[in-house]
Design an enzyme around this catalytic site. Structure first.
Site, PDB file in Angstrom:
ATOM      1  N   LYS A  22       0.825  -1.212   0.000  1.00 63.20           N
ATOM      2  CA  LYS A  22       0.000   0.000   0.000  1.00 63.20           C
ATOM      3  C   LYS A  22       0.858   1.259   0.000  1.00 63.20           C
ATOM      4  O   LYS A  22       0.645   2.182  -0.798  1.00 63.20           O
ATOM      5  CB  LYS A  22      -0.915   0.015   1.228  1.00 63.20           C
ATOM      6  CG  LYS A  22      -1.699   1.324   1.399  1.00 63.20           C
ATOM      7  CD  LYS A  22      -2.468   1.333   2.691  1.00 63.20           C
ATOM      8  CE  LYS A  22      -1.735   2.028   3.802  1.00 63.20           C
ATOM      9  NZ  LYS A  22      -1.946   3.488   3.811  1.00 63.20           N
ATOM     10  N   ASN A  23       1.831   1.310   0.895  1.00 62.01           N
ATOM     11  CA  ASN A  23       2.629   2.532   1.031  1.00 62.01           C
ATOM     12  C   ASN A  23       3.464   2.816  -0.206  1.00 62.01           C
ATOM     13  O   ASN A  23       3.773   3.978  -0.498  1.00 62.01           O
ATOM     14  CB  ASN A  23       3.528   2.441   2.266  1.00 62.01           C
ATOM     15  CG  ASN A  23       2.734   2.515   3.563  1.00 62.01           C
ATOM     16  OD1 ASN A  23       1.592   2.959   3.579  1.00 62.01           O
ATOM     17  ND2 ASN A  23       3.323   2.051   4.653  1.00 62.01           N
ATOM     18  N   ARG A  99      -4.014  10.853   3.861  1.00 62.02           N
ATOM     19  CA  ARG A  99      -2.834  11.708   3.947  1.00 62.02           C
ATOM     20  C   ARG A  99      -1.965  11.628   2.700  1.00 62.02           C
ATOM     21  O   ARG A  99      -1.326  12.605   2.310  1.00 62.02           O
ATOM     22  CB  ARG A  99      -2.009  11.308   5.179  1.00 62.02           C
ATOM     23  CG  ARG A  99      -0.777  12.168   5.338  1.00 62.02           C
ATOM     24  CD  ARG A  99      -0.064  11.938   6.633  1.00 62.02           C
ATOM     25  NE  ARG A  99       1.116  12.782   6.682  1.00 62.02           N
ATOM     26  CZ  ARG A  99       1.113  14.084   6.960  1.00 62.02           C
ATOM     27  NH1 ARG A  99      -0.031  14.690   7.192  1.00 62.02           N
ATOM     28  NH2 ARG A  99       2.228  14.778   6.976  1.00 62.02           N
ATOM     29  N   CYS A 123      -4.984   8.639   9.295  1.00 65.32           N
ATOM     30  CA  CYS A 123      -5.125   8.123  10.654  1.00 65.32           C
ATOM     31  C   CYS A 123      -4.739   9.184  11.681  1.00 65.32           C
ATOM     32  O   CYS A 123      -3.795   9.945  11.482  1.00 65.32           O
ATOM     33  CB  CYS A 123      -4.233   6.891  10.849  1.00 65.32           C
ATOM     34  SG  CYS A 123      -4.851   5.407  10.039  1.00 65.32           S
ATOM     35  N   ARG A 128       1.554  15.058  12.106  1.00 67.50           N
ATOM     36  CA  ARG A 128       2.378  14.728  10.935  1.00 67.50           C
ATOM     37  C   ARG A 128       2.367  15.924   9.980  1.00 67.50           C
ATOM     38  O   ARG A 128       1.696  15.918   8.957  1.00 67.50           O
ATOM     39  CB  ARG A 128       1.847  13.463  10.248  1.00 67.50           C
ATOM     40  CG  ARG A 128       1.954  12.243  11.123  1.00 67.50           C
ATOM     41  CD  ARG A 128       1.657  10.979  10.360  1.00 67.50           C
ATOM     42  NE  ARG A 128       0.236  10.836  10.089  1.00 67.50           N
ATOM     43  CZ  ARG A 128      -0.282   9.838   9.373  1.00 67.50           C
ATOM     44  NH1 ARG A 128       0.506   8.929   8.848  1.00 67.50           N
ATOM     45  NH2 ARG A 128      -1.576   9.767   9.183  1.00 67.50           N
ATOM     46  N   PRO A 129       3.078  16.987  10.330  1.00 67.29           N
ATOM     47  CA  PRO A 129       3.048  18.197   9.523  1.00 67.29           C
ATOM     48  C   PRO A 129       3.677  17.979   8.155  1.00 67.29           C
ATOM     49  O   PRO A 129       4.481  17.076   7.955  1.00 67.29           O
ATOM     50  CB  PRO A 129       3.860  19.194  10.355  1.00 67.29           C
ATOM     51  CG  PRO A 129       4.782  18.340  11.162  1.00 67.29           C
ATOM     52  CD  PRO A 129       4.005  17.105  11.487  1.00 67.29           C
ATOM     53  N   ILE A 130       3.287  18.861   7.216  1.00 70.09           N
ATOM     54  CA  ILE A 130       3.825  18.764   5.862  1.00 70.09           C
ATOM     55  C   ILE A 130       4.868  19.849   5.605  1.00 70.09           C
ATOM     56  O   ILE A 130       5.197  20.135   4.457  1.00 70.09           O
ATOM     57  CB  ILE A 130       2.696  18.846   4.814  1.00 70.09           C
ATOM     58  CG1 ILE A 130       1.964  20.196   4.913  1.00 70.09           C
ATOM     59  CG2 ILE A 130       1.722  17.689   4.976  1.00 70.09           C
ATOM     60  CD1 ILE A 130       1.017  20.450   3.750  1.00 70.09           C
ATOM     61  N   ASP A 131       5.404  20.427   6.665  1.00 67.13           N
ATOM     62  CA  ASP A 131       6.352  21.526   6.479  1.00 67.13           C
ATOM     63  C   ASP A 131       7.586  21.107   5.690  1.00 67.13           C
ATOM     64  O   ASP A 131       8.117  21.886   4.897  1.00 67.13           O
ATOM     65  CB  ASP A 131       6.750  22.128   7.830  1.00 67.13           C
ATOM     66  CG  ASP A 131       7.391  21.125   8.769  1.00 67.13           C
ATOM     67  OD1 ASP A 131       6.862  19.999   8.857  1.00 67.13           O
ATOM     68  OD2 ASP A 131       8.401  21.454   9.415  1.00 67.13           O
ATOM     69  N   LEU A 132       8.041  19.848   5.873  1.00 66.42           N
ATOM     70  CA  LEU A 132       9.225  19.418   5.143  1.00 66.42           C
ATOM     71  C   LEU A 132       8.936  19.224   3.657  1.00 66.42           C
ATOM     72  O   LEU A 132       9.823  19.439   2.821  1.00 66.42           O
ATOM     73  CB  LEU A 132       9.789  18.136   5.754  1.00 66.42           C
ATOM     74  CG  LEU A 132      10.353  18.268   7.173  1.00 66.42           C
ATOM     75  CD1 LEU A 132      10.860  16.928   7.669  1.00 66.42           C
ATOM     76  CD2 LEU A 132      11.469  19.313   7.208  1.00 66.42           C
ATOM     77  N   ASP A 313       4.972   1.203  11.769  1.00 69.93           N
ATOM     78  CA  ASP A 313       3.762   0.509  11.330  1.00 69.93           C
ATOM     79  C   ASP A 313       3.687  -0.930  11.833  1.00 69.93           C
ATOM     80  O   ASP A 313       2.671  -1.596  11.627  1.00 69.93           O
ATOM     81  CB  ASP A 313       3.678   0.511   9.795  1.00 69.93           C
ATOM     82  CG  ASP A 313       3.095   1.796   9.243  1.00 69.93           C
ATOM     83  OD1 ASP A 313       2.683   2.658  10.043  1.00 69.93           O
ATOM     84  OD2 ASP A 313       3.047   1.946   8.007  1.00 69.93           O
ATOM     85  N   ILE A 335       8.468   7.653  16.509  1.00 70.81           N
ATOM     86  CA  ILE A 335       8.048   8.321  15.271  1.00 70.81           C
ATOM     87  C   ILE A 335       6.827   9.204  15.492  1.00 70.81           C
ATOM     88  O   ILE A 335       6.827  10.391  15.167  1.00 70.81           O
ATOM     89  CB  ILE A 335       7.754   7.286  14.164  1.00 70.81           C
ATOM     90  CG1 ILE A 335       8.940   6.325  14.011  1.00 70.81           C
ATOM     91  CG2 ILE A 335       7.460   8.000  12.844  1.00 70.81           C
ATOM     92  CD1 ILE A 335      10.241   6.968  13.616  1.00 70.81           C
ATOM     93  N   ARG A 405      -8.497   0.041   4.498  1.00 66.54           N
ATOM     94  CA  ARG A 405      -7.558   0.975   3.885  1.00 66.54           C
ATOM     95  C   ARG A 405      -6.214   0.325   3.607  1.00 66.54           C
ATOM     96  O   ARG A 405      -5.479   0.792   2.724  1.00 66.54           O
ATOM     97  CB  ARG A 405      -7.332   2.194   4.796  1.00 66.54           C
ATOM     98  CG  ARG A 405      -8.512   3.148   4.899  1.00 66.54           C
ATOM     99  CD  ARG A 405      -8.179   4.343   5.776  1.00 66.54           C
ATOM    100  NE  ARG A 405      -6.880   4.884   5.415  1.00 66.54           N
ATOM    101  CZ  ARG A 405      -5.896   5.106   6.282  1.00 66.54           C
ATOM    102  NH1 ARG A 405      -6.049   4.823   7.557  1.00 66.54           N
ATOM    103  NH2 ARG A 405      -4.754   5.603   5.873  1.00 66.54           N
TER     104      ARG A 405
END
Length: 427
Positions: A22-23, A99, A123, A128-132, A313, A335, A405
């Site tokens: 999936k990932n 996400r 989830c 889990r910011p998207i700043d990077l 995970d 994490i 999912r």
């Protein structure tokens, strides 16, 4: 709403095919935005997240053609064609539940010079910011604007010039977005302290098959020489190392033995090491692994970390397994800060688990008993299923949309190994 009903105590044995990851798949699909030619992905798992991402792709004008769609098939062959992009906006309604939708930002920006994407969902396992992601695109020359819940990225006239970024912390998603943005840049881009997960390698290999020029694949330092265009390709999605690890835990907690066809031992080395430390026997070969647990399970101490460390995970599934170990185990989650939501539900089944911040202390062996439990996120859901397989009596797992999912036809696969598990409609 459906629920899973599990009658525990059955020893699992047999052979099980491992699905496409999936990932990885959710990273490979947006590569179709980078080329006017067809991209065909083989071994694509049947999952709610995949269906949702494909719906998002059609929003941009991408056509999706599915082969191998017979109900008995595991995995599909899907072709994506994007000769013309009709929209550069990923709306809230399609993005809010997943996400991975943020991964259209880099390829759309690279090809079209602009992209507008709603802030992602997924989830609720922590911040889990998207700043990077945004720092990487800015380093490559993009202008970023955040407004009303959307990210808008615009490249200079003539396209992204490319650039360098040293990630302050390892980020899988940001590395993926940066790679897809850099492959069509006008110059050379360098990523330092990049993620090294097998799914990153899978993405690099697909991009290379499409004509991208990437140096350092598999390492933390990547150099991407931008090219003017990418061609189409046919590519097989890697095996799902998390699914394989999850089923290994399910087999082990029942004292069973099973062959996991297609599992890649190299990709899941940290999980195999963890299982072996618990007393589970693993035999590896080129076509899969065999899992065997006929003896007593041993306690151990585990800490999640970026690859090649233990995948976050796998933390919840290993925790369920450790409830049956003879002694005290300690699991540290480094994490995400909110990834012990399954602990109270396992407690309802008789598990003795205490949490202190990001540390969980598991005392075993617990006498697990069936109970009504509620799934809180994707991997937590699987931990409850694993516990239910070993529990005395009947366990009911609700809120299956989390499981759907990430696990292709879960109950059917467990039935193949002899589990007494059934999906039924809620009363």
């Amino acid at each position: 709403m459906d629920k899973l009903v599990i009658k525990g105590g059955k020893r699992l044995s047999g052979t099980l095919p491992i699905s496409g990851a999936k990932n990885a798949a959710l990273t490979l699909i947006p590569c179709a935005l980078l080329t006017e030619e067809p991209l065909t992905l083989r071994n694509l798992p049947r999952l709610a997240d995949i269906d949702g991402f494909q719906h998002l792709m059609t929003q941009f004008g991408v056509t999706v053609s599915i082969a191998g769609s017979r109900p008995e098939d595991y995995g599909r062959v899907v072709t994506y064609e994007a000769p013309r992009i009709t929209s550069t906006v990923a709306p809230y309604d399609l993005v809010r539940k997943m996400r991975a939708s943020i991964l259209v930002l880099g390829p759309m920006l690279a090809r079209m010079g602009e992209a507008t994407v709603s802030m992602p969902g997924g989830c609720a396992i922590g911040n889990r910011p998207i700043d990077l992601h945004l720092k990487a695109l800015e380093a490559f020359g993009a202008e970023i604007e955040l407004a009303r819940g959307y990210v808008k990225a615009v490249a200079p006239d003539g396209g992204l010039p490319g650039g360098d970024l040293d990630f302050p912390v390892v980020s899988v998603g940001a590395t993926e977005n940066a790679l897809m943005a850099a492959v069509l840049a006008n110059g050379t881009s360098r990523l330092f302290n990049a993620a090294r997960e097998p799914e990153i390698v899978d993405l690099c290999n697909l991009l290379a098959a499409m004509g991208a020029e990437i140096e350092g694949i598999g390492s933390s330092d990547l150099t991407i020489h931008g090219v003017k265009r990418l061609n189409g390709a046919t590519y097989k999605v890697m095996a799902d190392r998390i699914e394989a690890g999850s089923y290994a835990c399910a087999v082990a907690i029942t004292g069973g033995e099973a062959r996991l066809e297609g599992a890649n031992a190299h990709d899941m080395a940290s999980t195999i090491h963890a299982l072996q430390s618990i007393g589970v026997e693993i035999e590896e070969d080129k076509k899969g692994i065999t899992v065997r647990a006929n003896g007593a399970l041993k306690p151990t101490n585990l800490t999640t970390a970026p690859f090649p460390g233990l995948a976050t995970d796998m933390q919840a599934q290993l925790m369920s397994l450790l409830t049956k170990a003879d002694g005290t185990s300690v699991l540290k989650e480094t994490i995400f800060e909110n990834r012990f939501m399954h602990v109270p539900e396992l407690g309802r089944m008789g598990a003795d688990i205490a949490t202190e911040g990001r540390t969980a202390i598991v005392k075993g062996p617990a006498e697990l008993t069936g109970a009504e439990v509620m799934a809180t996120d994707l991997r937590a859901s699987m931990s409850l299923v694993i516990a239910g397989l070993a529990a005395e009596g009947e366990t009911t797992v609700r809120r299956l949309y989390h499981l759907d999912r990430g696990y292709e036809r879960l109950e059917e696969k467990l039935q193949m190994l002899g589990a007494d598990i059934e999906r039924v409609g809620d009363d």
